[in-house]
Design a protein around this motif. Structure first.
Motif, PDB file in Angstrom:
ATOM      1  N   ARG A 116      -4.272   8.077   9.044  1.00 21.41           N
ATOM      2  CA  ARG A 116      -3.665   8.668   7.854  1.00 21.41           C
ATOM      3  C   ARG A 116      -2.528   9.591   8.303  1.00 21.41           C
ATOM      4  NH1 ARG A 116      -7.336  11.592   3.355  1.00 21.41           N
ATOM      5  NH2 ARG A 116      -8.341   9.539   3.512  1.00 21.41           N
TER       6      ARG A 116
ATOM      7  N   ILE B  76       0.044  11.273  -1.449  1.00 18.53           N
ATOM      8  CA  ILE B  76       1.223  10.518  -1.843  1.00 18.53           C
ATOM      9  C   ILE B  76       1.988  11.293  -2.911  1.00 18.53           C
ATOM     10  CG2 ILE B  76       0.115   8.324  -1.293  1.00 18.53           C
ATOM     11  CD1 ILE B  76      -0.318   7.860  -4.233  1.00 18.53           C
TER      12      ILE B  76
ATOM     13  N   ARG C 260       6.305   2.416  -0.128  1.00 24.10           N
ATOM     14  CA  ARG C 260       5.481   1.823   0.932  1.00 24.10           C
ATOM     15  C   ARG C 260       4.626   0.705   0.334  1.00 24.10           C
ATOM     16  NH1 ARG C 260       1.812   6.003   3.823  1.00 24.10           N
ATOM     17  NH2 ARG C 260       1.305   4.118   5.018  1.00 24.10           N
TER      18      ARG C 260
ATOM     19  N   ILE D 139      -1.055   1.411   2.898  1.00 30.17           N
ATOM     20  CA  ILE D 139      -1.475   2.793   2.634  1.00 30.17           C
ATOM     21  C   ILE D 139      -2.989   2.899   2.802  1.00 30.17           C
ATOM     22  CG2 ILE D 139      -1.559   4.655   0.920  1.00 30.17           C
ATOM     23  CD1 ILE D 139       0.957   3.504  -0.324  1.00 30.17           C
TER      24      ILE D 139
ATOM     25  N   LEU E  83      -4.909   6.711  -0.832  1.00 33.54           N
ATOM     26  CA  LEU E  83      -4.406   6.199  -2.108  1.00 33.54           C
ATOM     27  C   LEU E  83      -5.293   6.640  -3.270  1.00 33.54           C
ATOM     28  CD1 LEU E  83      -2.508   4.226  -3.702  1.00 33.54           C
ATOM     29  CD2 LEU E  83      -4.220   2.454  -3.239  1.00 33.54           C
TER      30      LEU E  83
END
Length: 499
Positions: A323, A328, A393, A398, A403
């Motif tokens: 990560r 985000i 992205r 991700i 997410l």
């Protein structure tokens, strides 16, 4: 079949007690030997000095054997319970990792059966079936060895003619029962599904006066379950009586032949008495072979279902777990996204861009794909065609936890756990303070009705929020989403039950 792979972590301990069972099983043969000595040397031979030591030895062997058997049984049970705990936790952890597609294809009753009845069958196998099979096999082979090499080899001729017949019948029993046990397990899964559905659907059942219909539906499945059990019993009745009758024939044969040998002086009276003891030790395992076969087939069926779950790989998973960012920003882009459920098209070539901080309303007819867009943004499903981007992205690049921790969805169909109001609000933010929880509830206009509950925020709501109105549950769902402070907030018709 590799059920013993489940013993990982308990292997040495388990096989140590299997070895002890082998020893105690062999000790079963000792007392008939000592009894023979009492008859031949004490009663017939007049050597009374050895009587007390022999009796004490018989008593000591019996007590020692029973104590070791007890210790082994307790340890087998303890190990099996630990394995049940391990398997059930691994199975449940696997369920938590599987994607929505798995639950779309598997009934809840089947999943429940895997984590309950199937796991318990594994416990039965490890704690009971292995123990009984090892004990019976060792006793049978030990008694057969004594019969052939110590008493008289000619006595065993008839026995060797019968053993292949017993093996053939056991094989036929296993072959015919395998498919029937699988059908029984599948029917049990359907039965579980019907019952669990009706528990949740009681309001609808009563509102539409469909109690009789649901009873008749359950009766059909129950009758099928009963018939599956009867089919299994029919096969057992076809073979097990023969196995038992063969044992009777063996006993009669051995008694007659043993008596003839004794009369003609080929074996002593002590040998005959020991020989009669060996008859039971030989025929007992044979008579139980049918039941062992049923247990083995039933356990194999459960093991297969459990391993199907444990070996299941989620379709949607991270490429890697590194990560690089904590959160985000929130830009979303769909590019020519298409998706369908089992052949039914939900989205076709959908494209749009939502900038960070922008508010967008998506409207459409029922079934037009609004909820599908939500599910795909959280990556509960991957598109069949096209691509989704977040913060420019590719969505599949991700980290899943990153997410989903950055997205909060307040759903129309709210699921509340059987827990306190505060914990339900803080479900996605378990470290939130009470002040934060209350502020989120105030923003969702839920604080007022919560304070009127018997214990306020500490009030335990029923399963799925029983006891709260639809609007109250939606407000709690909104508060839960707000408390998460997400980068992307999704409101799925959140106000449908609100004024």
């Amino acid at each position: 079949f590799n059920m013993f792979s489940l013993l990982k972590g308990y292997t040495v301990r388990y096989y140590t007690f299997v070895f002890l069972i082998i020893i105690t099983s062999l000790l079963t043969i000792v007392n008939p030997f000592l009894t023979k000595t009492i008859v031949d040397d004490v009663i017939k031979g007049g050597n009374k000095q050895i009587l007390l030591p022999l009796l004490l030895t018989i008593m000591g062997v019996t007590i020692f054997r029973q104590l070791v058997k007890y210790v082994c049984q307790m340890n087998f049970e303890e190990i099996s319970q630990k394995i049940v705990l391990d398997v059930r936790m691994k199975g449940y952890a696997k369920l938590m990792k599987l994607d929505f597609g798995y639950f779309d294809l598997h009934k809840s009753g089947d999943i429940m059966a895997q984590l309950t009845a199937d796991v318990d069958m594994i416990r039965h196998f490890i704690a009971y079936v292995v123990y009984q099979t090892v004990e019976s096999s060792v006793i049978f082979l030990g008694a057969l060895f004594v019969l052939v090499f110590y008493i008289n080899a000619y006595l065993s001729v008839g026995l060797f003619l019968v053993i292949p017949v017993v093996a053939f019948l056991a094989f036929k029993l296993a072959t015919e029962q395998k498919s029937r046990f699988r059908k029984l397990r599948e029917t049990r899964s359907v039965l579980n599904t019907v019952v669990s559905e009706n528990i949740w659907a009681q309001r609808a059942v009563k509102a539409f006066v469909r109690e009789e219909y649901e009873n008749s539906k359950l009766e059909i499945i129950n009758q099928r379950f009963k018939q599956n059990q009867i089919d299994i019993n029919k096969v057992s009745r076809k073979y097990i009586p023969f196995l038992n009758n063969i044992n009777g024939v063996i006993q009669v044969y051995l008694v007659i032949v043993g008596g003839i040998f004794t009369i003609n002086g080929l074996i002593s009276i002590g040998d005959l008495i020991m020989f009669n003891s060996m008859i039971w030790l030989i025929t007992m395992p044979l008579s139980r072979s049918g039941f062992f076969t049923n247990d083995f087939i039933n356990c194999f069926s459960s093991y297969e279902k459990i391993m199907q779950l444990l070996n299941q790989r989620p379709v949607i998973r991270d490429k890697n777990k590194t990560r690089k960012q904590k959160r985000i920003d929130g830009k979303v882009e769909f590019k020519n996204v298409s998706f369908g459920y089992e052949g039914t098209e939900a989205l076709r070539n959908v494209s749009f861009v939502i900038e960070k901080g922008q508010k967008v309303g998506i409207m459409g007819q029922t079934g037009s794909g609004k909820s599908t867009i939500i599910n795909m943004l959280s990556r509960f499903y991957d598109p069949e065609n096209g691509a989704i981007f977040v913060d420019d992205r590719y969505l599949r690049d991700i980290d899943l936890d990153l997410l989903r921790s950055s997205i909060a969805t307040s759903q129309q169909d709210v699921f509340l756990f059987s827990d306190t109001v505060a914990k339900n609000i803080a479900y996605g933010s378990p470290n939130a303070s009470f002040e934060d929880i209350q502020n989120a509830a105030k923003m969702a206009n839920a604080d007022e009705f919560i304070e009127k509950l018997p214990e306020g925020y500490d009030t335990v709501v029923g399963e799925r929020g029983v006891g709260l109105s639809g609007g109250q549950k939606q407000r709690l769902s909104l508060a839960r989403a707000i408390l998460k402070k997400p980068s992307i907030l999704i409101l799925d018709d959140t106000t449908s039950a609100l004024d």
